[in-house]
Design an enzyme around this catalytic site. Structure first.
Site, PDB file in Angstrom:
ATOM      1  N   ALA A   9       0.856  -1.205   0.000  1.00  0.00           N
ATOM      2  CA  ALA A   9       0.000   0.000   0.000  1.00  0.00           C
ATOM      3  C   ALA A   9       0.883   1.243   0.000  1.00  0.00           C
ATOM      4  O   ALA A   9       0.597   2.227   0.675  1.00  0.00           O
ATOM      5  CB  ALA A   9      -0.927  -0.009   1.207  1.00  0.00           C
ATOM      6  N   ARG A  83      12.949   2.110  -7.125  1.00  0.00           N
ATOM      7  CA  ARG A  83      14.308   2.600  -7.370  1.00  0.00           C
ATOM      8  C   ARG A  83      14.453   4.054  -6.935  1.00  0.00           C
ATOM      9  O   ARG A  83      13.487   4.808  -6.893  1.00  0.00           O
ATOM     10  CB  ARG A  83      14.710   2.412  -8.827  1.00  0.00           C
ATOM     11  N   SER A 120       5.848  -5.140  -9.210  1.00  0.00           N
ATOM     12  CA  SER A 120       7.167  -4.922  -8.594  1.00  0.00           C
ATOM     13  C   SER A 120       8.287  -5.124  -9.616  1.00  0.00           C
ATOM     14  O   SER A 120       8.222  -6.020 -10.465  1.00  0.00           O
ATOM     15  CB  SER A 120       7.368  -5.902  -7.433  1.00  0.00           C
ATOM     16  N   ARG A 152       2.809   6.470 -21.383  1.00  0.00           N
ATOM     17  CA  ARG A 152       3.871   7.486 -21.473  1.00  0.00           C
ATOM     18  C   ARG A 152       4.193   7.812 -22.940  1.00  0.00           C
ATOM     19  O   ARG A 152       4.392   8.969 -23.307  1.00  0.00           O
ATOM     20  CB  ARG A 152       5.133   6.997 -20.748  1.00  0.00           C
ATOM     21  N   HIS A 176      10.479  -4.174 -19.796  1.00  0.00           N
ATOM     22  CA  HIS A 176      10.119  -2.928 -19.102  1.00  0.00           C
ATOM     23  C   HIS A 176      11.381  -2.330 -18.464  1.00  0.00           C
ATOM     24  O   HIS A 176      11.526  -2.261 -17.257  1.00  0.00           O
ATOM     25  CB  HIS A 176       9.051  -3.234 -18.049  1.00  0.00           C
TER      26      HIS A 176
HETATM   27  N1  LIG Z   1       5.807  -2.225 -13.372  1.00  0.00           N
HETATM   28  C1  LIG Z   1       5.743  -0.905 -13.394  1.00  0.00           C
HETATM   29  O1  LIG Z   1       5.350  -0.297 -14.390  1.00  0.00           O
HETATM   30  C2  LIG Z   1       6.160  -0.136 -12.162  1.00  0.00           C
HETATM   31  C3  LIG Z   1       5.984   1.257 -12.099  1.00  0.00           C
HETATM   32  C4  LIG Z   1       6.343   1.916 -10.933  1.00  0.00           C
HETATM   33  C5  LIG Z   1       6.881   1.224  -9.847  1.00  0.00           C
HETATM   34  N2  LIG Z   1       7.057  -0.115  -9.961  1.00  0.00           N
HETATM   35  C6  LIG Z   1       7.597  -0.910  -8.857  1.00  0.00           C
HETATM   36  O2  LIG Z   1       6.546  -1.129  -7.924  1.00  0.00           O
HETATM   37  C7  LIG Z   1       7.127  -1.359  -6.634  1.00  0.00           C
HETATM   38  C8  LIG Z   1       6.459  -0.442  -5.619  1.00  0.00           C
HETATM   39  O3  LIG Z   1       6.786   0.906  -5.867  1.00  0.00           O
HETATM   40  P1  LIG Z   1       6.263   2.059  -4.884  1.00  0.00           P
HETATM   41  O4  LIG Z   1       6.732   3.324  -5.470  1.00  0.00           O
HETATM   42  O5  LIG Z   1       4.835   1.855  -4.596  1.00  0.00           O
HETATM   43  O6  LIG Z   1       7.126   1.738  -3.568  1.00  0.00           O
HETATM   44  P2  LIG Z   1       6.730   2.086  -2.058  1.00  0.00           P
HETATM   45  O7  LIG Z   1       7.962   1.939  -1.256  1.00  0.00           O
HETATM   46  O8  LIG Z   1       5.994   3.386  -2.011  1.00  0.00           O
HETATM   47  O9  LIG Z   1       5.690   0.928  -1.670  1.00  0.00           O
HETATM   48  C9  LIG Z   1       6.047  -0.395  -1.547  1.00  0.00           C
HETATM   49  C10 LIG Z   1       5.260  -0.972  -0.385  1.00  0.00           C
HETATM   50  O10 LIG Z   1       5.483  -2.385  -0.319  1.00  0.00           O
HETATM   51  C11 LIG Z   1       5.424  -2.722   1.032  1.00  0.00           C
HETATM   52  N3  LIG Z   1       6.011  -4.030   1.267  1.00  0.00           N
HETATM   53  C12 LIG Z   1       7.321  -4.367   1.310  1.00  0.00           C
HETATM   54  N4  LIG Z   1       7.445  -5.696   1.569  1.00  0.00           N
HETATM   55  C13 LIG Z   1       6.193  -6.181   1.675  1.00  0.00           C
HETATM   56  C14 LIG Z   1       5.669  -7.477   1.920  1.00  0.00           C
HETATM   57  N5  LIG Z   1       6.466  -8.534   2.105  1.00  0.00           N
HETATM   58  N6  LIG Z   1       4.324  -7.616   1.973  1.00  0.00           N
HETATM   59  C15 LIG Z   1       3.503  -6.557   1.791  1.00  0.00           C
HETATM   60  N7  LIG Z   1       3.947  -5.314   1.550  1.00  0.00           N
HETATM   61  C16 LIG Z   1       5.279  -5.126   1.501  1.00  0.00           C
HETATM   62  C17 LIG Z   1       6.165  -1.595   1.741  1.00  0.00           C
HETATM   63  O11 LIG Z   1       5.873  -1.558   3.126  1.00  0.00           O
HETATM   64  C18 LIG Z   1       5.643  -0.378   0.972  1.00  0.00           C
HETATM   65  O12 LIG Z   1       4.518   0.197   1.598  1.00  0.00           O
HETATM   66  C19 LIG Z   1       8.633  -1.108  -6.799  1.00  0.00           C
HETATM   67  O13 LIG Z   1       9.305  -2.335  -6.981  1.00  0.00           O
HETATM   68  C20 LIG Z   1       8.690  -0.268  -8.063  1.00  0.00           C
HETATM   69  O14 LIG Z   1       9.948  -0.364  -8.692  1.00  0.00           O
HETATM   70  C21 LIG Z   1       6.714  -0.801 -11.075  1.00  0.00           C
END
Ligand SMILES: NC(=O)c1ccc[n+]([C@@H]2O[C@H](COP(=O)([O-])OP(=O)(O)OC[C@H]3O[C@@H](n4cnc5c(N)ncnc54)[C@H](O)[C@@H]3O)[C@@H](O)[C@H]2O)c1
Length: 313
Positions: A9, A83, A120, A152, A176
């Site tokens: 979340a 990242r 992720s 995008r 990606h």
């Molecule tokens: N595929 C895509 O197009 C895309 C785009 C943007 C971001 N992402 C990826 O999405 C992921 C999340 O990005 P974000 O900006 O929301 O990061 P964020 O740090 O804001 O949120 C990640 C959340 O995951 C939670 N978390 C960690 N381990 C966990 C677990 N074992 N169980 C449940 N929750 C857990 C954390 O507490 C945190 O709240 C990153 O890996 C990011 O690189 C992917």
């Protein structure tokens, strides 16, 4: 009664849940996070917008309580670290592989029939890991990246054309990653006509380049990876599945010979409906596009190989 769970979340997960609720994509949206109270707080905050925004979806937050996610139709996995400026998505593999694997296993205990949408990063590799370790049919494991990258691409095209992004069609295939995604300029249209009718070759190259580093540009500005478009792109994918819309959306899916590749999850256009991946759409690529796709797949294979090094596979 339709139910979607979003694991993680954080920025992307909460945005995705918010868009799902606002658009009433499902009757119930559950957010789960490891951080005590965060999901509960965000769910309550969003529920307090229901009357203002006029939606009926119920949002529930929980801390690591997988029982609350039971019988979800679709589960979006965003848990993991994002990242920071200067990092590549591939550098996240060590930490995120462990998180994604354990989350997916827990989810399936309570929702054995769920369709998984992996967000992720490095997303293609996390999708591949899920596919290899969970033993689910390939139509139920979908990596979200192409929906975002395509959005995008359409944004940058619309900027170059001076029009609204809704007047532009276009999509991105391949991995990606900043260097692996392939904006499909030849297939992009403005008002139904090829964009090459309106923009010079040089301008189109600039648009493609801006698309490829679109995520990195935002990471630099924000200090962390972006979330509005990623969250909305996740919800867009979920909506096509839950509402059986059969939209064609590029997603990272397991290939078995399609596009000349095997044993890989990588972005190609697919039809998304109630069974998840209903069909892999086969595009006629020209020689240049074929070479770009093969190079992209090679890079994704190389990242996948790191799963063994970190002991995830
Ligand atoms: N595929 C895509 O197009 C895309 C785009 C943007 C971001 N992402 C990826 O999405 C992921 C999340 O990005 P974000 O900006 O929301 O990061 P964020 O740090 O804001 O949120 C990640 C959340 O995951 C939670 N978390 C960690 N381990 C966990 C677990 N074992 N169980 C449940 N929750 C857990 C954390 O507490 C945190 O709240 C990153 O890996 C990011 O690189 C992917």
């Amino acid at each position: 009664m339709s139910k979607v769970t979003v694991v993680g979340a954080g920025n992307v997960g909460a945005t995705c849940a918010n868009v799902l609720a606002f658009n009433e994509v499902a009757d119930e949206v559950v957010m789960l996070d490891v951080k005590e109270g965060v999901s509960e707080g965000k769910a309550m905050d969003m529920m307090q917008t229901a009357q203002l925004l006029g939606f009926d979806t119920t949002l529930v937050g929980c801390t690591n309580d997988y029982a609350q996610t039971a019988d979800s139709d679709v589960v979006v996995i965003t848990s993991g670290i994002p990242r920071k400026p200067g990092m590549t998505r591939e550098e996240l593999i060590g930490v995120n592989a462990g998180i994604v694997k354990s989350v997916a296993e827990n989810i399936l205990k309570y929702s054995p029939n769920a369709i998984l949408v992996v967000v992720s990063n490095p997303m293609d590799t996390m999708t591949y890991l899920s596919l290899k370790s969970l033993g689910l049919p390939k139509n139920r494991i979908i990596g979200m990246g192409g929906a975002l990258d395509s959005s995008r691409f359409k944004y940058f095209l619309s900027q170059a054309l001076g029009c609204n992004a809704n007047e532009v069609e276009g999509f991105v295939i391949g991995g990606h990653g900043d260097t692996t995604m392939i904006p499909m300029t030849r297939f992009a249209t403005y008002k139904g006509m090829p964009v090459a009718n309106f923009l010079s070759e040089e301008k189109l190259k600039e648009v493609a380049a801006a698309t490829m580093v679109g995520g990195a540009t935002l990471t630099k500005l924000l200090g962390t990876s972006a979330w509005y478009a990623p969250g909305a792109a996740g919800a867009f994918v979920v909506e096509s599945i839950i509402h059986n819309q059969k939209k064609m959306i590029p997603c990272s899916v397991f290939l078995e010979g399609e596009y000349g590749e095997s044993d890989i999850c990588i972005g190609v256009p697919v039809i998304l409906g109630k069974n998840g991946i209903e069909e892999i759409v086969k595009l006629e690529l020209n020689e240049e596009e074929k070479a770009a796709f093969a190079a992209s797949a090679k890079a994704v294979h190389a990242t996948n190989a790191a799963l063994k090094e970190v002991g995830a596979l």
